[in-house]
Design an enzyme around this catalytic site. Structure first.
Site, short mmCIF file in Angstrom:
data_model
loop_
_atom_site.label_atom_id
_atom_site.label_comp_id
_atom_site.label_asym_id
_atom_site.label_seq_id
_atom_site.Cartn_x
_atom_site.Cartn_y
_atom_site.Cartn_z
N THR A 163 0.84 -1.20 0.00
CA THR A 163 0.00 0.00 0.00
C THR A 163 0.87 1.25 0.00
OG1 THR A 163 -0.18 -0.02 2.43
CG2 THR A 163 -1.96 -1.08 1.18
N ASN A 165 0.84 5.11 1.33
CA ASN A 165 0.18 6.02 2.25
C ASN A 165 0.47 7.46 1.86
OD1 ASN A 165 0.41 3.43 3.72
ND2 ASN A 165 -0.49 4.57 5.40
N GLU A 200 -4.67 4.61 2.95
CA GLU A 200 -3.84 3.52 2.44
C GLU A 200 -4.35 3.11 1.06
OE1 GLU A 200 -2.40 0.57 5.49
OE2 GLU A 200 -4.18 1.32 6.53
#
Length: 206
Positions: free
Chosen positions: A41, A43, A107
């Site tokens: 992911t 961020n 995310e």
């Protein structure tokens, strides 16, 4: 046994408040996406999210992203590209009840182009492979959120969480394949016609 989830989310074309624009440098997250879940992911800062976008409640969304081509060169079947490539994405905004976070985060899981096979399509039982891009930490990311999938849930197991995220990816893909969403997937420099103000913003990194 829970009932099967709907294959698409949201209306057949984006409706207010969507599209919603978010942008920021890719920052360090909790480090659990890849390590615990096998789901990379990206961020981006969520510090002023409540003030700027109070309409963004906690939950899972679908949209499209572009990474700054000045610092990230996306590799395609035709080689590296020096222009911004638009890719589908599924994202979570919230606290992730399974991990009981106390700080809200954004995310983003970036998926392969919709013209490529989906790694999260139902395959070998008990095994799911998620898309993984080369590292782009600190690269500026532009995000257009185009629709809402579901609220945040807590889970009885890590496996149940991963399976729901797998389904989220498939729902995001199917939702973005609808005709009215295709205009957001055009790559920078790949169209001779008019593009929307939102798409122009998405691929602009001046």
């Amino acid at each position: 046994m829970s009932k099967p989830r709907d294959p698409v989310a949201g209306p057949d074309s984006p409706e207010p408040p969507f599209p919603i624009r978010l942008s920021g440098p890719v920052i360090k997250g909790f480090g659990r996406g890849s390590k615990d879940l096998g789901i990379p992911t990206a961020n981006i800062p969520a510090d002023d999210l409540s003030e700027k976008h109070p309409e963004l409640t906690t939950g899972v969304y679908y949209g499209v992203v572009a990474l700054d081509p000045k610092t990230y060169h996306h590799e395609t079947t035709e080689g590296n590209t020096s222009t911004a490539v638009v890719l589908p994405a599924v994202l979570s905004i919230g606290y992730n009840p399974f991990y009981k976070n106390t700080v809200r985060s954004v995310e983003i899981h970036i998926m392969p182009a919709l013209t490529e096979p989906s790694p999260t399509a139902a395959g070998q039982e008990g095994y799911t492979k998620f898309n993984r891009l080369p590292d782009f930490y600190k690269t500026r990311l532009n995000l257009l959120i185009l629709g809402y999938i579901r609220p945040e849930f807590d889970y009885v197991s890590l496996e149940a969480l991963v399976e729901d995220i797998r389904v989220d990816c498939e729902v995001a893909r199917e939702s973005l394949l609808r005709e009215a969403y295709k205009c957001y997937m055009v790559e920078s420099g790949k169209t001779s016609g008019e593009v929307s103000e939102d798409h122009a913003w998405l691929v602009s990194f001046d």
